[in-house]
Design a protein around this motif. Structure first.
Motif, mmCIF file in Angstrom:
data_model
loop_
_atom_site.group_PDB
_atom_site.id
_atom_site.type_symbol
_atom_site.label_atom_id
_atom_site.label_comp_id
_atom_site.label_asym_id
_atom_site.label_seq_id
_atom_site.Cartn_x
_atom_site.Cartn_y
_atom_site.Cartn_z
ATOM 1 N N GLN A 79 0.827 -1.202 0.000
ATOM 2 C CA GLN A 79 0.000 0.000 0.000
ATOM 3 C C GLN A 79 0.865 1.257 0.000
ATOM 4 N N GLU A 80 1.923 1.231 0.784
ATOM 5 C CA GLU A 80 2.849 2.365 0.859
ATOM 6 C C GLU A 80 4.030 2.088 -0.055
ATOM 7 N N THR A 81 4.127 2.833 -1.137
ATOM 8 C CA THR A 81 5.174 2.601 -2.121
ATOM 9 C C THR A 81 6.543 2.967 -1.561
ATOM 10 N N VAL A 82 7.494 2.059 -1.732
ATOM 11 C CA VAL A 82 8.865 2.289 -1.264
ATOM 12 C C VAL A 82 9.804 2.203 -2.459
ATOM 13 N N LEU A 83 10.497 3.285 -2.734
ATOM 14 C CA LEU A 83 11.543 3.299 -3.749
ATOM 15 C C LEU A 83 12.862 3.651 -3.077
ATOM 16 N N PHE A 84 13.956 3.186 -3.689
ATOM 17 C CA PHE A 84 15.277 3.408 -3.113
ATOM 18 C C PHE A 84 16.045 4.438 -3.941
ATOM 19 N N SER A 85 16.987 5.101 -3.310
ATOM 20 C CA SER A 85 17.842 6.042 -4.028
ATOM 21 C C SER A 85 18.613 5.282 -5.098
ATOM 22 N N GLY A 86 18.608 5.800 -6.305
ATOM 23 C CA GLY A 86 19.239 5.121 -7.434
ATOM 24 C C GLY A 86 18.448 5.420 -8.688
ATOM 25 N N SER A 87 18.763 4.753 -9.765
ATOM 26 C CA SER A 87 18.067 5.002 -11.028
ATOM 27 C C SER A 87 16.716 4.303 -11.067
ATOM 28 N N VAL A 88 15.855 4.761 -11.977
ATOM 29 C CA VAL A 88 14.569 4.093 -12.196
ATOM 30 C C VAL A 88 14.810 2.654 -12.633
ATOM 31 N N PHE A 89 15.782 2.462 -13.498
ATOM 32 C CA PHE A 89 16.133 1.129 -13.998
ATOM 33 C C PHE A 89 16.472 0.188 -12.851
ATOM 34 N N ASP A 90 17.312 0.634 -11.921
ATOM 35 C CA ASP A 90 17.724 -0.205 -10.788
ATOM 36 C C ASP A 90 16.563 -0.470 -9.837
ATOM 37 N N ASN A 91 15.652 0.483 -9.692
ATOM 38 C CA ASN A 91 14.492 0.268 -8.829
ATOM 39 C C ASN A 91 13.569 -0.796 -9.399
ATOM 40 N N ILE A 92 13.388 -0.806 -10.719
ATOM 41 C CA ILE A 92 12.505 -1.807 -11.328
ATOM 42 C C ILE A 92 13.109 -3.204 -11.221
ATOM 43 N N ARG A 93 14.418 -3.314 -11.400
ATOM 44 C CA ARG A 93 15.035 -4.644 -11.353
ATOM 45 C C ARG A 93 15.598 -4.966 -9.954
ATOM 46 N N TYR A 94 15.063 -4.304 -8.936
ATOM 47 C CA TYR A 94 15.543 -4.509 -7.564
ATOM 48 C C TYR A 94 15.442 -5.972 -7.142
ATOM 49 N N GLY A 95 14.346 -6.637 -7.484
ATOM 50 C CA GLY A 95 14.172 -8.036 -7.087
ATOM 51 C C GLY A 95 14.810 -9.016 -8.037
ATOM 52 N N VAL A 96 15.169 -8.550 -9.257
ATOM 53 C CA VAL A 96 15.812 -9.409 -10.262
ATOM 54 C C VAL A 96 17.012 -8.643 -10.808
ATOM 55 N N PRO A 97 18.088 -8.530 -10.021
ATOM 56 C CA PRO A 97 19.212 -7.672 -10.422
ATOM 57 C C PRO A 97 19.888 -8.085 -11.729
ATOM 58 N N GLU A 98 19.673 -9.330 -12.173
ATOM 59 C CA GLU A 98 20.312 -9.789 -13.410
ATOM 60 C C GLU A 98 19.477 -9.478 -14.650
ATOM 61 N N ALA A 99 18.296 -8.872 -14.469
ATOM 62 C CA ALA A 99 17.404 -8.593 -15.597
ATOM 63 C C ALA A 99 18.046 -7.602 -16.570
ATOM 64 N N ASP A 100 17.815 -7.818 -17.877
ATOM 65 C CA ASP A 100 18.363 -6.896 -18.876
ATOM 66 C C ASP A 100 17.345 -5.794 -19.180
ATOM 67 N N LYS A 101 17.743 -4.850 -20.015
ATOM 68 C CA LYS A 101 16.894 -3.678 -20.264
ATOM 69 C C LYS A 101 15.601 -4.062 -20.976
ATOM 70 N N LYS A 102 15.661 -5.061 -21.852
ATOM 71 C CA LYS A 102 14.462 -5.496 -22.567
ATOM 72 C C LYS A 102 13.397 -5.992 -21.592
ATOM 73 N N GLN A 103 13.823 -6.795 -20.610
ATOM 74 C CA GLN A 103 12.880 -7.321 -19.615
ATOM 75 C C GLN A 103 12.317 -6.198 -18.747
ATOM 76 N N VAL A 104 13.166 -5.243 -18.386
ATOM 77 C CA VAL A 104 12.720 -4.104 -17.566
ATOM 78 C C VAL A 104 11.681 -3.280 -18.320
ATOM 79 N N ILE A 105 11.944 -3.026 -19.595
ATOM 80 C CA ILE A 105 11.004 -2.236 -20.399
ATOM 81 C C ILE A 105 9.669 -2.966 -20.543
ATOM 82 N N GLU A 106 9.715 -4.280 -20.755
ATOM 83 C CA GLU A 106 8.480 -5.061 -20.889
ATOM 84 C C GLU A 106 7.637 -4.963 -19.617
ATOM 85 N N ALA A 107 8.306 -5.071 -18.446
ATOM 86 C CA ALA A 107 7.576 -4.953 -17.172
ATOM 87 C C ALA A 107 7.026 -3.548 -17.004
ATOM 88 N N ALA A 108 7.796 -2.540 -17.403
ATOM 89 C CA ALA A 108 7.336 -1.150 -17.287
ATOM 90 C C ALA A 108 6.131 -0.896 -18.190
#
Length: 594
Positions: A419-448
């Motif tokens: 319910q309460e959104t938590v983001l960390f200091s860093g890039s948007v890219f790194d925040n999206i792949r926080y749980g899957v640090p090995e994800a590539d940009k294509k996978q991040v964009i698809e999720a976005a």
């Protein structure tokens, strides 16, 4: 005192450095103890007998010993600092890892300000104890013991006359140490309170300004600050009164030695050199006591801090794996069953937050949980990843009680957008792949894209490389929610929990998100918590919660016919002319003519 010795295991990796520091310190003490004997030799065999060679050779020997003592002292200080800093680092890491193991229940009972003080100020106090113990704290007792032995060898009669003063001085030091430890404990508690107020104020500074509550918050801070200052003054007052009392004891001892030693020298039972040597040994006996008294505040503070640190390290997480936990099947479908589940926080005697909840969430389908604020919706979904344990009943995932599952295995299959959104200091890219640090940009964009975040991310100054500031203050509420949703979708979970995760986006964006989830993420069990009826209309099943109990269950059309609570919610949000679900699968509302 016991707790500070319990932390001695932290010294084990640095045992060689610690022993090296103590050996160098012992050499320094031996050299310090040799100086009075050499002074005695210069007086008795050099000056008294007018032997210049003895004066020169002994003086050069004293100079050489002093230079060597300086080198050994530097080596001791270097090793002591290294060990102290390393122990503090390991202790901070141990506490940080311990905090990571805490369940939600543990975190609920602890306060951020308290943990911050224990991770920083308290570990620093323990670090000072380690450094002082390997330097002055060990040097002083060794010097005192050596001086006492040499005092007895120089004049046993004179040594006995000094015994009462030494005992009185020791008793004074013990008294002050025992008195200061609880005072330091109180100071640390007041520092906790000060940090809590400060942390809350900084986190809520925008709200404080919006409601013009700066004066009120200044009053809160002043009260906490005054309490901390008052206890600190009491400690410092006691510390300041100790050195003058000990100096009085030292001066009394000096007067007694000079009087008694002088009379013995006149009678011929002692030489002048022996009197001078005895006086020096008295100084090297009393001075360490004064040093120990001065550093007693370090020990008292360290003991208080060790107690507080061990309180954290001794906490057992509320949620723990079984001795032989079961792993989630690799291709688990994600079938969820609640069987007569009840829950109350901390198993308190108060009324249950959830009472006798039973339902099934089927794989590849969407379950929505609807209800007023305080109905228990968020609490219910927090039970699925086992953030809390049920008070009674059980929760099954694919037929396995979640209490039998390994925590990491369970969480690897569950993604939650809180319910309460938590983001960390860093890039948007790194925040999206926080749980899957090995994800590539294509996978991040698809999720976005699935989270309807791709377009607004491209419009940011640096796109996916745009830096997210602390707590995401440079993003809107809806943008933060969509980034958090993309982060959850990227992990391809078997169970996806959305806890009111689109409350900050508009209806049109929410509809696009729902359509994307419906088309691309049907391979998981989706649970949506919502207060808006529009969010749950397409759900395969809707559960209506009221005061912690199920007040209705079914799809939209069924609930419109069977659940008074659901109809009331629909009427309040969509109007009294809301129609049951249409054949096309959407809810329609008759347009009112102006």
């Amino acid at each position: 005192m016991t707790n500070i010795f319990r932390l001695a295991y932290l010294l084990k990796p640095y045992l060689k450095q610690s022993i090296g520091a103590l050996l160098l310190l012992s050499a320094v003490v031996a050299m310090d103890l040799a100086i009075p004997r050499l002074i005695q030799k210069i007086i008795d065999q050099g000056i008294h007998q007018r032997n210049q060679d003895v004066v020169i050779s002994t003086g050069l020997l004293m100079l050489g010993i002093s230079l060597l003592s300086v080198l050994f002292a530097i080596g001791n200080n270097t090793l002591s600092v290294k060990v102290g800093e390393s122990v503090a680092r390991d202790l901070r890491e141990a506490m940080f890892l311990k905090i990571q193991s805490f369940s939600f229940g543990n975190i609920d009972r602890l306060k951020t300000g308290q943990l911050m003080v224990r991770l920083s100020s308290d570990t620093s106090a323990i670090q000072r104890v380690v450094q002082v113990s390997l330097r002055i704290g060990t040097r002083s007792p060794l010097l005192m013991i050596g001086s006492l032995i040499l005092m007895v060898k120089t004049s046993s009669t004179l040594a006995l006359t000094m015994l009462p003063i030494l005992l009185i001085t020791t008793a004074i030091i013990v008294f002050f140490v025992m008195k200061m430890e609880p005072l330091f404990q109180a100071v640390r508690q007041k520092l906790d309170r000060l940090n809590i107020v400060l942390q809350e104020n900084i986190a809520g500074i925008r709200l404080i300004k919006a409601f013009v509550r700066a004066d009120f918050e200044c009053g809160r801070f002043e009260k906490a600050n005054t309490g901390f200052t008052g206890d600190s003054i009491r400690v410092m007052r006691m510390m300041a009164s100790m050195p003058p009392i000990l100096t009085l004891c030292l001066n009394a001892g000096m007067v007694l030695v000079i009087r008694s030693g002088g009379l013995d020298a006149i009678r011929g039972t002692m030489t002048i050199g022996e009197v001078v040597a005895f006086t020096n040994y008295l100084l090297t006996t009393m001075a360490p006591l004064i040093f120990m008294a001065m550093i007693s505040n370090v020990w008292a503070s360290g003991i208080a801090s060790a107690n507080r640190v061990m309180e954290v390290l001794d906490i057992l997480p509320d949620i723990q794996d079984n001795p032989e936990p079961t792993a989630m099947p690799e291709h688990a479908p994600g079938h969820i069953a609640f069987e007569r589940v009840s829950f109350r926080y901390n198993n308190a005697s108060e009324a249950s937050v959830l009472d006798d909840i039973s339902f099934i969430a089927e794989p590849e389908k969407t379950l929505a949980i609807l209800g007023a604020t305080g109905a228990g919706k968020s609490t219910l979904v927090n039970l699925i990843p086992r953030f809390y344990d049920v008070s009674s009943g059980r929760i099954l995932i694919d037929g396995i009680d979640i209490r039998a599952l390994a925590e990491k295995s369970l969480l690897s299959k569950v993604a939650i957008v809180p319910q309460e959104t938590v983001l960390f200091s860093g890039s948007v890219f790194d925040n999206i792949r926080y749980g899957v640090p090995e994800a590539d940009k294509k996978q991040v964009i698809e999720a976005a894209k699935a989270a309807e975040a791709h377009d607004f991310i491209l419009n940011l100054p640096k796109g996916y490389d745009t830096r997210v500031e602390e707590r995401g203050v440079n993003l809107s509420g809806g943008q933060k929610q969509r980034i958090a949703l993309a982060r959850a979708l990227l992990s391809s979970p078997k169970i996806l929990i959305l806890d009111d995760s689109t409350s900050a986006v508009d209806i049109e964006t929410e509809t696009r998100i729902q359509n994307a989830l419906h088309l691309k993420h049907r391979r998981c069990t989706t649970i949506i918590v919502a207060q808006r009826v529009s969010t749950v209309l397409k759900a395969d099943k809707i559960i209506v919660l009221e005061k912690g109990r199920i007040a209705g269950e079914g799809d939209h059309a069924r609930l419109m016919q069977t659940s008074t609570v659901y109809r009331e919610i629909c009427d309040s949000q969509l109007g009294s002319e809301t129609l049951p679900e249409s054949p096309g699968g959407t809810s329609k509302k008759q347009e009112k003519q102006p």
